[in-house]
Motif scaffolding. Structure first.
Motif: not given
Lengths: 398, 177
Positions: A8, A102-105, A108, A226-227
């Motif tokens: 992720k 980052v994974a939680s949104g 970025d 980051t993603t």
């Protein structure tokens, strides 16, 4: 239903200062050294960083508490920065916070920083930290090597291993790391030593001599995450992603009850099981390309080989003597020299380990480059074997 | 023995019989504080006690009273709200470790840590009643210790706060010879 962290979050860039006796700089410069390298690696502007997780372990003798030493050093104005501390797992905790952000949104791009400036404390070894007002009234004053050396007594008793044989295996652990450290330009100790030198070194905490103990160093390490989608949009071709980040803390069972034999670290086993599950690893001996373990002391590395499921219980001594964990062995350990020779600035260590995996996975490790690595595991152990925290991170190519 | 008095757990004669001879006059003088040695940075650690915490936990520190879980019967030290074995809350009744015997489960001789008579020995003591505690092990002597060495408990000086002229005490493990 939790789905874990696997793939992720991608590492956009990493940096690591030169470790060692850095009398030439302060902690601010160490942070800047690692950050500058990482930022150049990402190709982004610093204004794109959405949040920071900052790890430093010994605030009273290091950079001071809170987030402000970091924000002041890098002149980051007005973004959320959290300082984390979890003893020797501090660096991995910084990465865990940034990764989860980052994974939680929520953001970025997140920055993880770890730093320690230990040489300015003046101590050989680590300072003696307080353990809380109640514990300080009864708990023995005990150095870190004496805490971990107790594993040797427990290990010998459980497996009936001769004292001299164990001492030779421990010396081999350190000998191997010194061999590897020679090839790490940023390492603290870059000198090969003989087995005789290691075996005859002054005693620090029975049975650990000077060469059974890791170097106490200054240094900083940085990851920018980051993603995967954003990393690709920024032009990254080969992506290194987080496969697992797990942590296990002791509740006091090992030091308060009679079930623990003193020959292993249960936290490591619990964290490893969770990390293997999160990363989808079924056979770590075959699937893991390289290992960076918390070799604060040679005995720690030896039992960790068993705790990670890479040696059978009671067989690590023979595996070490057979060269299984050497650079040219079946499972290369501490290819950059490990804590032993690359160094152990506490807050930076977990990130330094991932930095080595990152370089290896992208083929940037120079003369110590391994052949086609795909998965790397890092392991930290904070506290003491009978009461502490174990952290494991696994990274790999996506 | 008068009313309210206690017979010494060891007594003078037994203490003298268990003595460890020291032939170095310099060491003896240092033990008695008659010479001022340079002990290095590790001797500079502040050993100031939180007196309110000491008052709060006086029976634990002075009398070595830990806990026994009302739910699972596990004995433990220190005595905390939740049981070390079953995690039952507010489950502890007093249990005295002072007269309990145990053995060495793990140990090391610590040549790095500051100690007036180095090396200090530390290790996990495994009590016969089924509990463990990290303790200082003293009076090791030339015979040494190993996993399994039998231990008894003695009340000793834990730390001397020289800045504030305050010595505090706790229990240490002594090999049963």
């Amino acid at each position: 239903m939790a789905t874990g962290i696997k793939d992720k979050v991608a590492i956009l860039g990493m940096g690591c200062s030169r470790f060692g006796e850095r009398w030439d700089v302060g902690s601010e410069q160490l942070i800047n050294e690692a950050f500058t390298e990482a930022l150049a690696d990402t190709g982004i502007d610093r204004s794109q960083i959405g949040t920071v997780w900052f790890g430093s372990a010994l605030d009273s003798v290091n950079v001071g508490n809170s987030a402000t030493p970091l924000t002041t050093a890098l002149r980051l104005q007005g973004i959320p920065v959290t300082r984390v501390e979890n003893m020797c797992a501090t660096g991995t905790e910084a990465l865990r916070g940034a990764t989860y952000a980052v994974a939680s949104g929520a953001v970025d791009i997140a920055l993880a920083v770890g730093v320690e400036k230990l040489k300015d404390t003046g101590y050989g070894g680590l300072p003696v930290p307080g353990k809380g007002t109640l514990n300080d009234l009864w708990m023995p004053y005990c150095s870190a090597p004496a805490g971990f050396a107790q594993l040797a007594a427990g290990y010998r008793a459980k497996y009936g291993i001769d004292r001299e044989l164990l001492k030779r295996a421990l010396a081999t652990v350190s000998w191997k790391s010194h061999q590897n450290g020679v090839k790490s330009p940023k390492a603290h100790l870059r000198k090969a030593v003989t087995m005789e030198t290691i075996l005859n070194a002054p005693m620090i905490a029975e049975p650990l001599g000077v060469f059974d103990c890791c170097s106490v160093s200054d240094g900083a390490a940085v990851a920018i995450v980051t993603t995967p989608e954003i990393a690709r949009a920024l032009g990254k071709q080969d992506l290194v992603t987080i496969k697992a980040l797990q942590l296990a803390s002791s509740s006091g069972r090992e030091s308060g009850m009679t079930e623990w034999a003193g020959a292993r670290v249960p936290n490591t086993r619990m964290a490893a099981a969770a990390a293997y599950k999160e990363a989808g690893i079924r056979d770590p001996r075959k699937q893991l390309s390289q290992i960076e373990v918390h070799d604060c002391f040679s005995i720690t590395e030896l039992v960790t080989m068993e705790d990670l499921g890479l040696s059978e219980d009671g067989h690590a001594v023979q595996d070490v003597l057979d060269g299984v964990y050497n650079a040219d062995g079946k499972i290369p350990y501490q290819i950059d020299g490990g804590l032993k020779c690359f160094g152990h600035p506490i807050g930076a260590t977990g990130l330094r380990m991932v930095y080595e995996h990152y370089l290896q996975l992208l083929g940037r490790a120079g003369e110590r480059q391994l052949k086609n690595p795909t998965l790397g595991l890092s392991h930290n152990l904070g506290g003491v074997p009978y009461n502490g925290v174990a952290a494991i991170s696994i990274v790999g190519l996506m | 023995m008068g009313e309210g008095s206690h017979r010494p757990a060891t007594g003078l004669a037994k203490s003298i019989a268990a003595r460890i001879a020291e032939t170095s006059h310099l060491k003896m003088a240092s033990f008695e504080g008659e010479i001022d040695l340079e002990w290095g940075m590790r001797a500079e650690t502040d050993v100031k006690a939180a007196l309110t915490q000491h008052y709060l936990s006086a029976d634990q520190i002075n009398a070595f009273v830990g806990g026994r879980c009302k739910v699972c019967n596990t004995v433990q030290f220190p005595r905390l709200p939740n049981c070390v074995s079953c995690a039952s809350p507010d489950s502890q009744t007093p249990f005295n470790f002072a007269d309990e015997l145990g053995q060495v489960a793990t140990f090391s001789a610590d040549w790095l840590q500051f100690y007036l008579a180095p090396p200090p020995y530390v290790g996990l003591v495994q009590f016969d009643v089924g509990s463990r505690l990290l303790m200082e092990i003293v009076e090791v002597g030339a015979a040494g210790i190993d996993v399994g060495t039998r231990l008894s408990m003695q009340f000793r000086i834990k730390a001397r706060d020289r800045k504030r002229h305050y010595s505090r005490y706790f229990w240490k493990a002594v090999p049963v010879r």
